[in-house]
Design a protein around this motif. Sequence first.
Motif, PDB file in Angstrom:
ATOM      1  N   MET A 106     -45.882 -14.236  33.257  1.00 43.19           N
ATOM      2  CA  MET A 106     -44.896 -13.315  32.732  1.00 43.19           C
ATOM      3  C   MET A 106     -45.235 -11.920  33.225  1.00 43.19           C
ATOM      4  O   MET A 106     -46.361 -11.451  33.077  1.00 43.19           O
ATOM      5  N   ARG A 107     -44.262 -11.267  33.796  1.00 43.66           N
ATOM      6  CA  ARG A 107     -44.483  -9.942  34.356  1.00 43.66           C
ATOM      7  C   ARG A 107     -43.910  -8.901  33.411  1.00 43.66           C
ATOM      8  O   ARG A 107     -42.778  -9.001  32.965  1.00 43.66           O
ATOM      9  N   LEU A 108     -44.719  -7.879  33.102  1.00 41.94           N
ATOM     10  CA  LEU A 108     -44.290  -6.823  32.198  1.00 41.94           C
ATOM     11  C   LEU A 108     -43.781  -5.628  32.987  1.00 41.94           C
ATOM     12  O   LEU A 108     -44.360  -5.247  34.004  1.00 41.94           O
ATOM     13  N   THR A 109     -42.726  -5.058  32.473  1.00 46.60           N
ATOM     14  CA  THR A 109     -42.212  -3.832  33.100  1.00 46.60           C
ATOM     15  C   THR A 109     -43.140  -2.686  32.750  1.00 46.60           C
ATOM     16  O   THR A 109     -43.938  -2.775  31.797  1.00 46.60           O
ATOM     17  N   PRO A 110     -43.095  -1.580  33.508  1.00 49.72           N
ATOM     18  CA  PRO A 110     -43.972  -0.445  33.200  1.00 49.72           C
ATOM     19  C   PRO A 110     -43.781   0.073  31.773  1.00 49.72           C
ATOM     20  O   PRO A 110     -44.749   0.469  31.125  1.00 49.72           O
ATOM     21  N   PHE A 111     -42.560   0.051  31.272  1.00 50.62           N
ATOM     22  CA  PHE A 111     -42.311   0.513  29.911  1.00 50.62           C
ATOM     23  C   PHE A 111     -43.026  -0.376  28.893  1.00 50.62           C
ATOM     24  O   PHE A 111     -43.657   0.113  27.950  1.00 50.62           O
ATOM     25  N   LEU A 112     -42.943  -1.698  29.086  1.00 49.84           N
ATOM     26  CA  LEU A 112     -43.618  -2.622  28.171  1.00 49.84           C
ATOM     27  C   LEU A 112     -45.132  -2.496  28.279  1.00 49.84           C
ATOM     28  O   LEU A 112     -45.844  -2.628  27.285  1.00 49.84           O
ATOM     29  N   ARG A 113     -45.646  -2.242  29.486  1.00 49.01           N
ATOM     30  CA  ARG A 113     -47.081  -2.045  29.629  1.00 49.01           C
ATOM     31  C   ARG A 113     -47.542  -0.831  28.839  1.00 49.01           C
ATOM     32  O   ARG A 113     -48.574  -0.861  28.175  1.00 49.01           O
ATOM     33  N   ILE A 114     -46.772   0.247  28.896  1.00 51.30           N
ATOM     34  CA  ILE A 114     -47.127   1.453  28.138  1.00 51.30           C
ATOM     35  C   ILE A 114     -47.068   1.166  26.647  1.00 51.30           C
ATOM     36  O   ILE A 114     -47.946   1.567  25.879  1.00 51.30           O
ATOM     37  N   LEU A 115     -46.043   0.418  26.207  1.00 48.59           N
ATOM     38  CA  LEU A 115     -45.909   0.089  24.794  1.00 48.59           C
ATOM     39  C   LEU A 115     -47.090  -0.759  24.316  1.00 48.59           C
ATOM     40  O   LEU A 115     -47.648  -0.517  23.241  1.00 48.59           O
ATOM     41  N   VAL A 116     -47.476  -1.754  25.112  1.00 48.82           N
ATOM     42  CA  VAL A 116     -48.619  -2.604  24.753  1.00 48.82           C
ATOM     43  C   VAL A 116     -49.893  -1.776  24.711  1.00 48.82           C
ATOM     44  O   VAL A 116     -50.719  -1.922  23.798  1.00 48.82           O
ATOM     45  N   PHE A 117     -50.076  -0.897  25.688  1.00 51.00           N
ATOM     46  CA  PHE A 117     -51.272  -0.057  25.725  1.00 51.00           C
ATOM     47  C   PHE A 117     -51.329   0.866  24.504  1.00 51.00           C
ATOM     48  O   PHE A 117     -52.379   1.024  23.877  1.00 51.00           O
ATOM     49  N   LEU A 118     -50.196   1.480  24.135  1.00 45.20           N
ATOM     50  CA  LEU A 118     -50.171   2.351  22.959  1.00 45.20           C
ATOM     51  C   LEU A 118     -50.438   1.562  21.678  1.00 45.20           C
ATOM     52  O   LEU A 118     -51.124   2.033  20.771  1.00 45.20           O
ATOM     53  N   GLY A 119     -49.901   0.364  21.595  1.00 48.86           N
ATOM     54  CA  GLY A 119     -50.184  -0.488  20.432  1.00 48.86           C
ATOM     55  C   GLY A 119     -51.660  -0.835  20.347  1.00 48.86           C
ATOM     56  O   GLY A 119     -52.259  -0.821  19.272  1.00 48.86           O
ATOM     57  N   TRP A 120     -52.253  -1.142  21.496  1.00 51.88           N
ATOM     58  CA  TRP A 120     -53.670  -1.454  21.530  1.00 51.88           C
ATOM     59  C   TRP A 120     -54.497  -0.245  21.107  1.00 51.88           C
ATOM     60  O   TRP A 120     -55.449  -0.373  20.335  1.00 51.88           O
ATOM     61  N   LEU A 121     -54.150   0.936  21.619  1.00 49.42           N
ATOM     62  CA  LEU A 121     -54.881   2.155  21.253  1.00 49.42           C
ATOM     63  C   LEU A 121     -54.755   2.450  19.758  1.00 49.42           C
ATOM     64  O   LEU A 121     -55.730   2.840  19.109  1.00 49.42           O
ATOM     65  N   THR A 122     -53.570   2.277  19.217  1.00 49.49           N
ATOM     66  CA  THR A 122     -53.360   2.526  17.786  1.00 49.49           C
ATOM     67  C   THR A 122     -54.197   1.565  16.947  1.00 49.49           C
ATOM     68  O   THR A 122     -54.865   1.961  15.992  1.00 49.49           O
ATOM     69  N   THR A 123     -54.181   0.288  17.314  1.00 55.67           N
ATOM     70  CA  THR A 123     -54.967  -0.705  16.575  1.00 55.67           C
ATOM     71  C   THR A 123     -56.454  -0.409  16.675  1.00 55.67           C
ATOM     72  O   THR A 123     -57.181  -0.459  15.668  1.00 55.67           O
ATOM     73  N   ALA A 124     -56.921  -0.099  17.869  1.00 56.25           N
ATOM     74  CA  ALA A 124     -58.339   0.212  18.045  1.00 56.25           C
ATOM     75  C   ALA A 124     -58.721   1.457  17.266  1.00 56.25           C
ATOM     76  O   ALA A 124     -59.793   1.518  16.637  1.00 56.25           O
ATOM     77  N   GLY A 125     -57.850   2.465  17.271  1.00 56.70           N
ATOM     78  CA  GLY A 125     -58.140   3.684  16.515  1.00 56.70           C
ATOM     79  C   GLY A 125     -58.211   3.437  15.024  1.00 56.70           C
ATOM     80  O   GLY A 125     -59.083   3.965  14.324  1.00 56.70           O
ATOM     81  N   LEU A 126     -57.300   2.601  14.514  1.00 58.35           N
ATOM     82  CA  LEU A 126     -57.331   2.291  13.082  1.00 58.35           C
ATOM     83  C   LEU A 126     -58.576   1.504  12.710  1.00 58.35           C
ATOM     84  O   LEU A 126     -59.196   1.742  11.674  1.00 58.35           O
ATOM     85  N   LEU A 127     -58.949   0.554  13.550  1.00 60.36           N
ATOM     86  CA  LEU A 127     -60.133  -0.254  13.247  1.00 60.36           C
ATOM     87  C   LEU A 127     -61.419   0.553  13.340  1.00 60.36           C
ATOM     88  O   LEU A 127     -62.343   0.368  12.542  1.00 60.36           O
ATOM     89  N   LEU A 128     -61.500   1.443  14.312  1.00 59.06           N
ATOM     90  CA  LEU A 128     -62.729   2.205  14.497  1.00 59.06           C
ATOM     91  C   LEU A 128     -62.854   3.368  13.519  1.00 59.06           C
ATOM     92  O   LEU A 128     -63.959   3.783  13.177  1.00 59.06           O
ATOM     93  N   SER A 129     -61.733   3.899  13.053  1.00 57.99           N
ATOM     94  CA  SER A 129     -61.810   5.060  12.160  1.00 57.99           C
ATOM     95  C   SER A 129     -61.892   4.686  10.693  1.00 57.99           C
ATOM     96  O   SER A 129     -62.175   5.530   9.850  1.00 57.99           O
ATOM     97  N   SER A 130     -61.645   3.427  10.366  1.00 63.56           N
ATOM     98  CA  SER A 130     -61.679   3.054   8.953  1.00 63.56           C
ATOM     99  C   SER A 130     -63.123   3.035   8.463  1.00 63.56           C
ATOM    100  O   SER A 130     -64.047   2.680   9.171  1.00 63.56           O
ATOM    101  N   SER A 131     -63.287   3.462   7.234  1.00 66.55           N
ATOM    102  CA  SER A 131     -64.632   3.491   6.665  1.00 66.55           C
ATOM    103  C   SER A 131     -65.017   2.093   6.203  1.00 66.55           C
ATOM    104  O   SER A 131     -64.171   1.289   5.839  1.00 66.55           O
ATOM    105  N   SER A 132     -66.292   1.836   6.228  1.00 70.36           N
ATOM    106  CA  SER A 132     -66.727   0.525   5.786  1.00 70.36           C
ATOM    107  C   SER A 132     -66.626   0.446   4.264  1.00 70.36           C
ATOM    108  O   SER A 132     -66.952   1.385   3.550  1.00 70.36           O
ATOM    109  N   ALA A 133     -66.185  -0.693   3.807  1.00 69.40           N
ATOM    110  CA  ALA A 133     -66.017  -0.876   2.363  1.00 69.40           C
ATOM    111  C   ALA A 133     -67.355  -1.204   1.730  1.00 69.40           C
ATOM    112  O   ALA A 133     -68.196  -1.885   2.303  1.00 69.40           O
ATOM    113  N   ARG A 134     -67.548  -0.688   0.542  1.00 67.00           N
ATOM    114  CA  ARG A 134     -68.766  -0.975  -0.205  1.00 67.00           C
ATOM    115  C   ARG A 134     -68.412  -1.808  -1.419  1.00 67.00           C
ATOM    116  O   ARG A 134     -67.456  -1.521  -2.118  1.00 67.00           O
TER     117      ARG A 134
END
Length: 116
Positions: A1-29
């Motif tokens: 499956m070939r992604l258009t440049p727009f979809l690649r940017i959307l996937v990359f932004l989604g990945w960055l958002t998810t990674a940012g949320l996971l890395l910035s969340s504080s650990s639960a105690r």
Amino acid sequence: MRLTPFLRILVFLGWLTTAGLLLSSSSARADTVHYVALAQTVDQVLTNIRNWIMGILAGVAVVFITIGGLRYLMASGDPGEIEKAKGAFKAAGIGFGLAALAPIVVEILKGIVGGV
């Protein structure tokens, strides 16, 4: 499956958002809770065992009654299926009988262990 440049940017932004949320969340105690013993006496332990045994046996017996009833309804006059349904009903009866005998077994155990 070939992604258009727009979809690649959307996937990359989604990945960055998810990674940012996971890395910035504080650990639960979680506060640790120490249970030394839930049951205070041997009598309570044996009563809990009796309740579990009765519940499990009654649950299994209900399952066998359900299976027997469904087999009997779907037998369509087939003698082999009717016999299997009767066997399931017998197993359910044995299960309910054992569930009814569970308090007697626990009383015997109490006598052996020395519970009052």
